[in-house]
Scaffold this motif. Sequence first.
Motif, PDB file in Angstrom:
ATOM      1  N   VAL A 284       0.852  -1.183   0.000  1.00 16.21           N
ATOM      2  CA  VAL A 284       0.000   0.000   0.000  1.00 16.21           C
ATOM      3  C   VAL A 284       0.894   1.241   0.000  1.00 16.21           C
ATOM      4  O   VAL A 284       1.767   1.381   0.862  1.00 16.21           O
ATOM      5  N   LEU A 285       0.680   2.130  -0.974  1.00 18.69           N
ATOM      6  CA  LEU A 285       1.487   3.343  -1.124  1.00 18.69           C
ATOM      7  C   LEU A 285       0.803   4.535  -0.450  1.00 18.69           C
ATOM      8  O   LEU A 285      -0.388   4.770  -0.653  1.00 18.69           O
ATOM      9  N   PHE A 286       1.575   5.303   0.332  1.00 18.87           N
ATOM     10  CA  PHE A 286       1.095   6.516   0.993  1.00 18.87           C
ATOM     11  C   PHE A 286       1.884   7.695   0.439  1.00 18.87           C
ATOM     12  O   PHE A 286       3.083   7.828   0.708  1.00 18.87           O
ATOM     13  N   SER A 287       1.242   8.576  -0.305  1.00 16.59           N
ATOM     14  CA  SER A 287       1.932   9.705  -0.940  1.00 16.59           C
ATOM     15  C   SER A 287       2.188  10.840   0.050  1.00 16.59           C
ATOM     16  O   SER A 287       1.577  10.916   1.115  1.00 16.59           O
ATOM     17  N   GLY A 288       3.080  11.749  -0.347  1.00 11.14           N
ATOM     18  CA  GLY A 288       3.369  12.931   0.444  1.00 11.14           C
ATOM     19  C   GLY A 288       2.312  14.005   0.261  1.00 11.14           C
ATOM     20  O   GLY A 288       1.410  13.895  -0.580  1.00 11.14           O
ATOM     21  N   ALA A 289       2.411  15.066   1.048  1.00 10.44           N
ATOM     22  CA  ALA A 289       1.441  16.165   1.000  1.00 10.44           C
ATOM     23  C   ALA A 289       1.415  16.795  -0.386  1.00 10.44           C
ATOM     24  O   ALA A 289       2.459  17.127  -0.947  1.00 10.44           O
ATOM     25  N   GLY A 290       0.223  16.963  -0.931  1.00 11.06           N
ATOM     26  CA  GLY A 290       0.076  17.595  -2.228  1.00 11.06           C
ATOM     27  C   GLY A 290       0.498  16.744  -3.409  1.00 11.06           C
ATOM     28  O   GLY A 290       0.389  17.176  -4.548  1.00 11.06           O
ATOM     29  N   MET A 291       0.961  15.529  -3.164  1.00 11.57           N
ATOM     30  CA  MET A 291       1.479  14.669  -4.233  1.00 11.57           C
ATOM     31  C   MET A 291       0.418  13.688  -4.700  1.00 11.57           C
ATOM     32  O   MET A 291      -0.192  12.987  -3.896  1.00 11.57           O
ATOM     33  N   SER A 292       0.227  13.611  -5.996  1.00  6.90           N
ATOM     34  CA  SER A 292      -0.659  12.611  -6.562  1.00  6.90           C
ATOM     35  C   SER A 292       0.134  11.324  -6.787  1.00  6.90           C
ATOM     36  O   SER A 292       1.326  11.233  -6.490  1.00  6.90           O
ATOM     37  N   LEU A 293      -0.534  10.348  -7.355  1.00  4.60           N
ATOM     38  CA  LEU A 293       0.113   9.067  -7.652  1.00  4.60           C
ATOM     39  C   LEU A 293       1.264   9.214  -8.635  1.00  4.60           C
ATOM     40  O   LEU A 293       2.118   8.332  -8.734  1.00  4.60           O
ATOM     41  N   LYS A 294       1.311  10.326  -9.352  1.00  2.00           N
ATOM     42  CA  LYS A 294       2.402  10.575 -10.302  1.00  2.00           C
ATOM     43  C   LYS A 294       3.763  10.458  -9.626  1.00  2.00           C
ATOM     44  O   LYS A 294       4.758  10.084 -10.256  1.00  2.00           O
ATOM     45  N   GLY A 295       3.817  10.750  -8.322  1.00  2.00           N
ATOM     46  CA  GLY A 295       5.077  10.675  -7.598  1.00  2.00           C
ATOM     47  C   GLY A 295       5.649   9.280  -7.486  1.00  2.00           C
ATOM     48  O   GLY A 295       6.832   9.115  -7.150  1.00  2.00           O
ATOM     49  N   TRP A 296       4.842   8.240  -7.768  1.00  2.00           N
ATOM     50  CA  TRP A 296       5.310   6.852  -7.677  1.00  2.00           C
ATOM     51  C   TRP A 296       5.635   6.251  -9.044  1.00  2.00           C
ATOM     52  O   TRP A 296       6.071   5.100  -9.129  1.00  2.00           O
ATOM     53  N   GLU A 297       5.429   7.010 -10.102  1.00  2.00           N
ATOM     54  CA  GLU A 297       5.495   6.444 -11.451  1.00  2.00           C
ATOM     55  C   GLU A 297       6.826   5.763 -11.759  1.00  2.00           C
ATOM     56  O   GLU A 297       6.863   4.727 -12.435  1.00  2.00           O
ATOM     57  N   ALA A 298       7.930   6.315 -11.257  1.00  2.00           N
ATOM     58  CA  ALA A 298       9.246   5.760 -11.578  1.00  2.00           C
ATOM     59  C   ALA A 298       9.442   4.348 -11.026  1.00  2.00           C
ATOM     60  O   ALA A 298      10.343   3.624 -11.474  1.00  2.00           O
ATOM     61  N   LEU A 299       8.629   3.931 -10.064  1.00  2.00           N
ATOM     62  CA  LEU A 299       8.753   2.580  -9.507  1.00  2.00           C
ATOM     63  C   LEU A 299       8.084   1.521 -10.381  1.00  2.00           C
ATOM     64  O   LEU A 299       8.287   0.317 -10.162  1.00  2.00           O
ATOM     65  N   TYR A 300       7.297   1.961 -11.349  1.00  2.00           N
ATOM     66  CA  TYR A 300       6.581   1.026 -12.228  1.00  2.00           C
ATOM     67  C   TYR A 300       7.382   0.778 -13.499  1.00  2.00           C
ATOM     68  O   TYR A 300       8.066   1.671 -13.976  1.00  2.00           O
ATOM     69  N   PRO A 301       7.345  -0.427 -14.044  1.00  2.00           N
ATOM     70  CA  PRO A 301       6.569  -1.593 -13.625  1.00  2.00           C
ATOM     71  C   PRO A 301       7.277  -2.482 -12.609  1.00  2.00           C
ATOM     72  O   PRO A 301       6.735  -3.519 -12.216  1.00  2.00           O
ATOM     73  N   GLY A 302       8.509  -2.115 -12.171  1.00  2.00           N
ATOM     74  CA  GLY A 302       9.266  -2.993 -11.289  1.00  2.00           C
ATOM     75  C   GLY A 302       8.524  -3.395 -10.032  1.00  2.00           C
ATOM     76  O   GLY A 302       8.568  -4.565  -9.617  1.00  2.00           O
ATOM     77  N   ILE A 303       7.810  -2.462  -9.412  1.00  2.00           N
ATOM     78  CA  ILE A 303       7.128  -2.772  -8.153  1.00  2.00           C
ATOM     79  C   ILE A 303       6.008  -3.786  -8.358  1.00  2.00           C
ATOM     80  O   ILE A 303       5.654  -4.532  -7.435  1.00  2.00           O
ATOM     81  N   GLU A 304       5.466  -3.853  -9.574  1.00  2.00           N
ATOM     82  CA  GLU A 304       4.377  -4.797  -9.841  1.00  2.00           C
ATOM     83  C   GLU A 304       4.868  -6.237  -9.851  1.00  2.00           C
ATOM     84  O   GLU A 304       4.067  -7.165  -9.682  1.00  2.00           O
ATOM     85  N   ARG A 305       6.180  -6.433 -10.027  1.00  4.70           N
ATOM     86  CA  ARG A 305       6.737  -7.787  -9.974  1.00  4.70           C
ATOM     87  C   ARG A 305       6.962  -8.236  -8.538  1.00  4.70           C
ATOM     88  O   ARG A 305       7.155  -9.413  -8.273  1.00  4.70           O
TER      89      ARG A 305
END
Length: 264
Positions: free
Chosen positions: A38-59
Amino acid sequence: MPQFAPTLRARLPALRARQTRSGRLGYILSGHGPAHIVLFSGAGMSLKGWEALYPGIERIGRVLGWNRFGLQGSDAPRGRQTGTLVLGSLRELLASTGLGPPYVLVAHSLGGLFANLYARLYPREVAGVVLIEATHPGDHVALKKHETQIERALARLLALPNAFFRRNLHAELAGVEDTVRELEAAGPFPDVPLRVITGGLTPRAGMMSPGAVGARRANQQELARLSPLGQQVIAQRSGHFPQMTQPQLVLRVLEELLAQVRTS
């Protein structure tokens, strides 16, 4: 240790939406690994802040990311965004998607306060925690003091107008003191595997005074001591966003934590 060399261009899954008692939440859910993350973003940050982890995190696991109220796909905040309100809506979302515990909580910045509270309130649901440049309860005064600087930094980072996230940022920072009080009243942090990823680059002088930088570094070390299974990892080439500037490091740390979860 698997190497997560990028083979595909980073891209988030399609955004979905679910209704909770507090309003509609936008979220993404994807991945096929054994862990439930489960991902918890920072203040004011949308899911865009996690984009660089994909697709690796899905494995690595089945991954749920969500936008708190006020950001893309989620309704506007109706009141103070306290920890209990935020976690209540998250738990409704988790139940409705069928993603059951135990969870590995991965949290950035202000999201660290919410993940910290979740682990204390629902310790039996948490297998491990990764805190990325996470907010310590003692950081809340500095957060509110630097709201304008945070807003400008987010506008530069995301290349978006301030109006896109200003209301959400203000609502969340207004509830920080309430969340800190809820943390203080909650139970102890569970004895679960914990990693605290701290950016190694010093903030610019205009953002934080030397004293504030020293206090924040001490607070990061203290976060790593929340659990006897906690460790601090320094992201040497990163400032406040290691998941964006060193995503492969974050993925390796997450994989190492999950290995510890399986053996602890």
